[in-house]
Design an enzyme around this catalytic site. Structure first.
Site, mmCIF file in Angstrom:
data_model
loop_
_atom_site.group_PDB
_atom_site.id
_atom_site.type_symbol
_atom_site.label_atom_id
_atom_site.label_comp_id
_atom_site.label_asym_id
_atom_site.label_seq_id
_atom_site.Cartn_x
_atom_site.Cartn_y
_atom_site.Cartn_z
ATOM 1 N N ASP A 160 0.804 -1.225 0.000
ATOM 2 C CA ASP A 160 0.000 0.000 0.000
ATOM 3 C C ASP A 160 0.836 1.275 0.000
ATOM 4 O O ASP A 160 0.282 2.375 -0.088
ATOM 5 C CB ASP A 160 -1.015 0.017 1.151
ATOM 6 C CG ASP A 160 -0.412 0.152 2.536
ATOM 7 O OD1 ASP A 160 0.823 0.024 2.673
ATOM 8 O OD2 ASP A 160 -1.176 0.393 3.491
ATOM 9 N N CYS B 140 -2.145 3.591 6.159
ATOM 10 C CA CYS B 140 -1.669 2.747 7.254
ATOM 11 C C CYS B 140 -2.475 2.955 8.536
ATOM 12 O O CYS B 140 -2.581 2.044 9.362
ATOM 13 C CB CYS B 140 -0.211 3.048 7.556
ATOM 14 S SG CYS B 140 0.947 2.727 6.223
#
Length: 384
Positions: free
Chosen positions: A248, A373
């Site tokens: 990501d 995150c």
């Protein structure tokens, strides 16, 4: 996978390696224990094919977590809490936000976030909800949480409470739980919602999570557990950051067949992160998705490191760690006006109809992470 300054194991966390095993779950792929097997869900759920949706689909809520440990953040704890509160307030303008906080820290978290954010008492260690909260799959409209057996990114950080977040959170919200047959984190998985999964080898095919397991075996388990048809594997980088290069912070879907890729930094073409970005681009350029279609790969810019307002060896200066919520996309703002503006423009183009909201997160980024995150979406109709 972030482009950062000189690379080494993050110093704010590497000092905690000796603590990682104290009261924490064992490393490696877990064996099922009492109450931990697929029987935690309805037995029908265990045999039907699940579906892991794309992030741009409707969310019931966003989960976040309040960083608890001064031993992790040191003198930066106040600043990183300010960043988390700023992200929570921004997302709460578009969808319901639930912030998990230790019972003794609930009041402080609520004051920082304001009344628009729901603060729930639940013991956590750190802010990385993307990795500690289960990923969600649906089956016939029913949501199930897949607990990925968080082990502190391979035992790199104290995680006594974070290892239990999955079970505790799902029990709190009455969501059925399925224990994954492997160890991974939410930030290591990126899907288009149509059966294609992107995963860096370094973050999952790694003995600090899944010792002795081949990529083929792990791929088969990911397909079965998450309902995937095709897994594409950029190599990533081992041992250079605490996540072993989560996908990501490297490449993200914006639509089936379309990905935004963290562009190799022109100032550091020889460093491991730039090489990894180039390798990922080569893999994606030759691969196809679950429908057999080639990928359209779009480069995201990198900010000029001399222009960014944050600092530190662990600073994550990637725009790929954006978060897609109901009606909006949230991306970091680093202080390089030209690059910040280009990134916003690219996201507007790829997410038409959504507001693109820049958020300053220098403290979070200095700690090795980003907006994605620190957030975790639950699919479904928006919570009342």
């Amino acid at each position: 996978m972030p482009h950062r300054l000189p690379r080494h194991l993050p110093p704010r966390r590497s000092a905690l390696r000796a603590l990682a095993g104290l009261g924490a779950v064992a490393l490696g792929a877990p064996a099922c224990g009492p109450g931990d097997s697929d029987s935690d869900t309805d037995r029908d759920t265990a045999v039907r094919a699940p579906r892991m949706g794309a992030e741009w689909e409707r969310h019931a809520r966003t989960f976040m977590a309040w960083p608890a440990l001064r031993s992790v953040w040191g003198g930066a704890l106040h600043a990183v809490r300010e960043d988390i509160a700023r992200v929570a307030r921004a997302v709460a303008e578009y969808e319901h936000v639930v912030l998990l906080a230790r019972p003794g820290q609930v009041a402080a978290a609520q004051r920082a976030c304001g009344r628009g954010v729901e603060v729930v008492p639940l013991a956590v260690d750190d802010l990385w909800a993307r990795d500690t909260v289960p990923v969600f799959v649906t089956d016939g409209g029913k949501v199930t949480g897949v607990d990925l057996n968080f082990n502190g990114w391979g035992g790199k950080q104290e995680h006594t409470n974070d290892a239990r977040v999955g079970r505790a959170l799902l029990a709190e919200y009455g969501i059925p739980r399925r224990k994954a047959p492997l160890v991974a984190e939410g930030g290591s998985l990126e899907t288009d919602g149509e059966g294609t999964l992107l995963v860096t080898e370094s973050s999952v095919v790694n003995d600090n999570r899944n010792p002795g397991r081949s990529r083929d075996r792990i791929e088969a388990e990911l397909k079965r557990t998450l309902g995937m048809k095709k897994v594409v594997w950029p190599a990533g980088v081992r041992g250079q950051d605490i996540t072993d290069a989560h996908v990501d912070s490297l490449v993200r879907f914006t639509a089936p067949g379309v990905v935004l890729l963290d562009k190799a930094h022109p100032d550091t073409p020889a460093d491991v992160w730039s090489r990894a970005a180039g390798q990922a681009k080569a893999v994606l350029s030759e691969a196809t998705d679950a429908r057999g279609k080639p990928f359209e790969v779009v480069d995201l810019p990198q900010p000029d490191l001399s222009e960014i307002t944050g600092e530190g060896d662990d600073f994550v200066s990637t725009y790929t760690n954006f978060y897609v919520a109901n009606g909006a996309v949230f991306l970091p703002e680093f202080g390089d006006r030209k690059a910040d503006g280009r990134a916003r423009g690219i996201l507007r183009e790829h997410f038409p109809g959504r507001d693109v909201v820049p958020v300053r997160i220098d403290a979070i980024a200095s700690g090795g992470g980003g907006i994605h995150c620190s957030t975790h979406d639950q699919p479904g109709d928006p919570a009342a």
